[in-house]
Design an enzyme around this catalytic site. Structure first.
Site, PDB file in Angstrom:
ATOM      1  N   LYS A  76       0.865  -1.174   0.000  1.00  0.00           N
ATOM      2  CA  LYS A  76       0.000   0.000   0.000  1.00  0.00           C
ATOM      3  C   LYS A  76       0.906   1.230   0.000  1.00  0.00           C
ATOM      4  CE  LYS A  76      -3.815   2.173   2.610  1.00  0.00           C
ATOM      5  NZ  LYS A  76      -4.738   2.062   3.757  1.00  0.00           N
ATOM      6  N   SER A 155      -9.755   2.423   2.983  1.00  0.00           N
ATOM      7  CA  SER A 155      -8.832   3.134   2.133  1.00  0.00           C
ATOM      8  C   SER A 155      -7.877   2.225   1.359  1.00  0.00           C
ATOM      9  CB  SER A 155      -7.987   4.084   2.987  1.00  0.00           C
ATOM     10  OG  SER A 155      -7.177   3.363   3.885  1.00  0.00           O
ATOM     11  N   SER A 179     -10.231   0.062   7.099  1.00  0.00           N
ATOM     12  CA  SER A 179      -9.571   0.232   5.800  1.00  0.00           C
ATOM     13  C   SER A 179      -8.923  -1.021   5.221  1.00  0.00           C
ATOM     14  CB  SER A 179      -8.515   1.338   5.890  1.00  0.00           C
ATOM     15  OG  SER A 179      -9.121   2.600   5.842  1.00  0.00           O
TER      16      SER A 179
END
Lengths: 485, 95, 483
Positions: A76, A155, A179
């Site tokens: 990420k 997210s 997330s």
């Protein structure tokens, strides 16, 4: 090859059937061909990946392999990577190349894993749909066949979409209010948010420090266990990481579930839960009963206050955490600032997106003179009540189960005009971060062709038990193996 | 709970984020809605509840006083917007 | 109208740790800009603070030295404001649970009385960097080497009522932290910085007036001047029927001027909240006892000992015990030279004068305590006169020679103390000055006689080529003249 799990790829590499360079090339070409549909990567590091793959092949040949040596994956874009652009989904860090590694990044490097690049995300991890990224929204691989552009959740939407689309077998992720779990659910993959303090936060760009936790995303529970084996552990550079032994999370995957006590929080199975979602979750729980688990209703009486408490605490912490982005030492700086105030206010107005600014302003307001007690202090007290609910529940049961999200993936743009509706996406996940306990999302069926997730919540440091429960479920179901068309 | 335009403007100055008139109007609505959501907190009985700042009841570890860092100015300033003679440059600061 | 002056102090004390409070960067002074600012100090994204144990040890030692309670579970808060020298956009500091609780310090005043000044608390925090306002094409340069240097901020109660008391307190605090070795005490490098809160109230009134804060005074002299200046400013306003505005002021010591930095209305809203990157710090008995065992002798105890051990009077003992380095210089000299009173006189006289003249501190002194002690021995045993001693001191100071006896030999400073030889010289000189002898013998006024006695000394010293022992000459003269 791209349908294989990390565990399987590791075995293939071990047997010499395939080299890391071949695997890496295979996945890189998939990213090149496919990712224009999803936009799940912000940066692809082809050269670096191939160089790492070559050195991984050498390590394997020399007999120095870990299970991860030569296995491709992605980070990420919130984890700092030495020499590789790290944007956190923001214009503010569009050209930020850190000269240091996050501890998580370093751990994967040491394990010999091959990072293919950095996945897309909501800006500064603030969002539940991956639409707030400066680098464009991510599209969920599910629903595309019908011509629908749906959100992957957020997210960690880029990581979830990339794993679901078989662009990588696994990706790192972070979870501040859901997330990891919500995008895992919406993309039909398996994700784990560990106990707060289990994984180092050093070099993981902070959103809300007391809630943020790095975690794992892959298609199988076993792969999540392999990831956590690399990520978990004490880090002297993170004062909030815990000095506590790390078990081999793969060692207990096959323990039988007979006698597992499952609690169903009644507040999470209220009238507001859609019948379709409830049916999917209840069906999954029936599978657990078949595996020998017992089920009872429990109560988390303060869970209904979790969203309210979260939207004070997280923005408050974020408002301070994001003050460092001031255009002085790194990152975006506005053109020709006329004075210092102009430098600050224009850099931050231009460098941050709408949702980030909204949360900074809410957080600033909650901490400001006259409101501190009513908002911040009150939220911290409610936080303790919420934590106490979990402590009480785990006196009666081993794990809690619920839906991960209230509904499957929604259409892009559907909720962007109303922040509060978007915030309610995390209604089942947010209390877990406030308490700091670990939780997973496991693929558990489909509604109208869209995946739904089962959330499994455990007591502090019970990651091994969660992974065991998820793995056993995946032995008798194949939701996690379904591939989007 | 409503939040006034003046409050928004004040908070924007504290947060060093420039907002224009139009944005203030949008924020008035959005922040108002968020604060409505947050106002549910007032219903909770929190008398005699200790505020909780951390999920885990742990105490701080302390580090030995030993220099572990070396000079990396070149690497750090390579990514800085404006430097000169090893200093970060900002518009003139008046004390 | 008569006014009471009310003064409280906030003192920033830089701790003499090797590394910063939250990172392993060096705190050494004087490095090239930003070469001691690492990822944590620069607030690079994702970096986290890890506190330095030594900063806590020093804070606890300070707390014990000023009779404070130590907070067993202290917490860090973030103080939010934007400034280029503050990389994170917040300062990590302590608000609700500072490490050092209420305590006190006793100060000595010129009138011989002692006064107790209460400490409200002292907290740990990080220092900011430095903005350099030289012109970089109209820009300011920022050096973050100092960012993250550990500080304790000591906050007193408003217990002082004059500039003299405030300065006496400041000096006492300086003496305590340097004696503890927790601060180098170098004010010119900003190791100690004072903020002064001042208000006036009608004499005898119980109600405090509105106060102003004068910030960042970095010498005792400026502090004294700034207080005098501010007291006068407030008095002028009040006596003209005006009101004092609560504000922060900056004092310019070179011009003896002050101006407003910001008023209360403009005051920042710092939005303090507990720092989520740090956990509560638990200080247990073991830690406190360990800190206690490291406490050196403190100025108050040292003063008492100087009186007992060296027989110094209260004034000398107070002066020599205050500064740790001066005290140890004195002890080194006194233990060599035996005559403590004479040693004290030399240190407060010639030695201090030379240091001041050359703007040096005891640490930079070119002569050692042992050398001074050797010289004192030669004064005591009449080898040299005090005039001769000044020449010895000079040679030591300039580095001409580092051995006292060698200097005496080389310069021929040895006194003649052979009574027979001296008597012979006296006889010869007196024989050559019959008128003066007669005058002396007819004079009744002892003062005038004493003065006339001096008139013989010049020719005597000349006769002895400056080497006659003046004390012995004096004795012999009296004997001869008074018969």
């Amino acid at each position: 090859m791209h349908n294989k799990s990390v565990a399987e790829l590791s075995r293939e590499l071990d047997s010499g059937k395939v080299s890391s360079v071949e695997l890496t090339q295979d996945f890189l070409s998939r990213i090149k061909q496919e990712d224009s549909k999803y936009n799940s990567f912000i940066t692809v590091t082809e050269e670096q990946a191939l160089a790492d793959a070559r050195s991984a092949d050498e390590q394997r040949a020399a007999g120095n392999a870990t299970p991860w040596t030569g296995v491709p994956f992605a980070h990420k874009d919130i984890f700092c990577t030495n020499g590789v652009r790290t944007t956190c989904g923001s214009k503010m860090l569009e050209n930020f190349v850190p000269p240091y590694d996050a501890t998580v990044t370093e751990n994967f490097r040491k394990a010999g894993a091959v990072s293919l690049g950095k996945t897309n995300m909501d800006e500064f991890a603030m969002g539940s749909s991956n639409e707030s990224s400066h680098f464009g929204a991510v599209t969920n691989p599910w629903g595309l066949s019908k011509g629908e552009k749906r959100v992957p959740g957020g997210s960690s939407g880029g990581s979830a979409a990339a794993v679901a689309a078989r662009l990588v077998p696994a990706a790192t992720a972070t979870d501040t209010g859901g997330s990891i779990r919500q995008p895992a659910a919406l993309c039909g993959v398996t994700g784990l948010k560990p106990t707060y303090g289990r994984v180092s936060r050093y070099g993981m760009i902070a959103f809300a420090s007391s809630l943020d936790q790095g975690g794992t995303m892959a298609r199988t529970a076993e792969d999540n266990a392999l990831m956590l084996n690399v990520m978990a552990g004490f880090d002297p550079k993170d004062s909030t990481s815990l000095d506590r032994a790390v078990p081999d999370y793969t060692a207990t995957l096959n323990e039988p579930l007979k006698g597992l006590r499952i609690g169903l929080p009644k507040e999470y199975f209220s009238d507001q839960l859609s019948p379709a979602m409830e049916e999917q979750v209840r069906a999954a729980i029936r599978e657990y009963e078949k595996l020998g688990a017992t089920v009872k209703e429990v109560s988390l009486p303060n869970a209904k206050l979790a969203i309210a408490a979260y939207y004070v605490i997280a923005p408050a912490e974020a408002s301070a955490n994001l003050s460092r982005f001031d255009g002085v030492r790194y990152g975006y700086r506005c053109e020709e600032p006329k004075d210092l105030l102009d430098l600050y206010t224009r850099t931050r107005a231009e460098g941050f997106g709408t949702e980030v600014k909204r949360r900074i302003l809410v957080g600033t307001y909650a901490l400001s003179a006259g409101y501190f007690d009513a908002y911040y202090l009150k939220a911290q007290k409610v936080r303790r009540l919420i934590q106490q609910d979990f402590i009480n529940a785990f006196k009666e049961v081993d794990v809690l189960m619920s839906p991960t999200s209230p509904s499957p993936a929604f259409i892009q743009g559907e909720k962007t005009n109303d922040p509060v509706t978007m915030y309610l996406e995390d209604i089942f996940t947010i209390a877990i971060n406030l308490a700091g306990v670990p939780a997973m999302s496991v693929p558990a069926g489909f509604i109208d062709g869209l995946p739904v997730g089962l959330q499994i919540i455990g007591d502090y440091f019970s990651e091994a038990r969660l992974l065991n429960a998820a793995h056993q479920f995946q032995q008798v179901t194949d939701w996690h193996q379904r591939e989007p068309q | 709970m409503t939040i006034s335009r003046e409050d928004i403007e004040k908070v924007a100055v504290l947060a060093r984020i420039r907002v224009d008139e139009e944005q203030v109007s949008a924020l008035e609505k959005d922040l108002g809605n968020i604060l409505d959501l947050v106002d549910q907190l007032s219903a909770a009985d929190t008398d005699s509840v200790e505020p909780m700042a951390h999920p885990l009841d742990a105490v701080q570890r302390l580090r030995a006083d030993e220099v572990t860092e070396t000079d990396q100015r070149a690497a750090f300033q390579a990514i800085a917007p404006a430097t000169e003679n090893g200093l970060y440059l900002v518009p003139r600061v008046i004390e | 109208m008569q006014w009471d002056i009310v003064i409280g102090l906030e003192i920033h004390v830089q701790l003499a740790t090797k590394t910063k409070i939250f990172s392993g960067s060096s705190t050494a002074y004087g490095a090239e800009p930003n070469t001691q600012a690492n990822a944590v100090d620069l607030a690079m994204p994702g970096t986290l603070p890890v506190p330095n144990e030594q900063a806590f040890r020093y804070a606890v030692m300070f707390g014990l030295a000023v009779n404070s309670e130590i907070e067993r579970r202290s917490v860090f808060e973030r103080k939010n404001y934007f400034y280029p020298d503050l990389p994170k956009g917040y300062q990590t500091t302590q608000l609700e649970r500072p490490i050092v609780g209420p305590g006190y310090v006793d100060i000595d005043l010129a009138n011989g009385e002692s006064k107790r000044v209460r400490i409200h608390h002292a907290h740990l925090e990080e220092d900011a960097g430095k903005s350099l306002h030289e012109d970089f094409h109209g820009m300011t340069g920022v050096d973050l080497n100092r960012a993250g240097t550990p500080l304790i901020e000591v906050v007193t109660e408003p217990d002082m009522n004059s500039a003299e008391e405030a300065v006496a307190f400041a000096k006492k605090l300086h003496s305590i932290v340097t004696s503890l070795g927790i601060c180098d005490g170098d004010m010119s490098q900003g190791s100690m910085r004072f903020d002064v809160n001042i208000s006036l109230k009608p004499k005898g009134s119980d109600t405090l007036g509105t106060r102003t804060e004068t910030k960042n005074l970095n010498s005792f002299r400026f502090m004294e001047q700034a207080i005098a200046h501010e007291v006068e400013r407030q008095m002028d306003i009040l006596e003209d029927g005006g009101v004092i505005e609560q504000e922060t002021r900056l004092y310019n010591g070179d011009r003896d001027e002050s101006r407003s930095m910001r008023t209360k209305e403009e005051a920042n809203d710092y939005r303090y909240f507990p720092c989520p990157d740090l956990l509560p710090v638990e200080i247990d008995d073991t830690f406190i006892e360990d800190a206690r065992s490291r406490l050196p002798e403190l100025p108050d105890a040292r003063k008492t000992r100087f009186k007992d051990q060296y027989g110094l009077n209260d004034y000398d003992a107070g002066l020599l015990s205050g500064d740790a380095k001066l005290a140890s210089f004195f002890e080194e000299a006194a233990s060599h030279g035996k005559d403590a009173k004479l040693t004290a006189n030399w240190i407060q006289g010639e030695f201090s004068a030379r240091l001041n003249a050359e703007e040096k501190t005891v640490a930079d002194s070119p002569i050692t305590g042992a050398q001074l002690g050797d010289m004192i021995i030669r004064i005591s045993d009449n080898t040299i006169s005090s005039a001769g001693a000044k020449k010895v001191f000079d040679a030591l100071w300039t580095g001409e020679n580092d051995n006292v006896d060698a200097i005496i030999d080389a310069k021929g400073l040895k006194q003649v103390s052979d009574t027979g030889a001296l008597e012979k010289m006296v006889d010869e000189v007196l024989a050559g000055m019959p008128d003066q002898v007669a005058q002396f013998q007819n004079e009744e006024d002892p003062k005038k006689r004493k003065k006339m006695l001096g008139g013989f000394m010049g020719p005597l010293m000349k006769a002895s080529k400056g080497q006659g022992n003046p004390k012995l000459f004096n004795e012999i003269l009296l004997k001869k003249l008074e018969g």
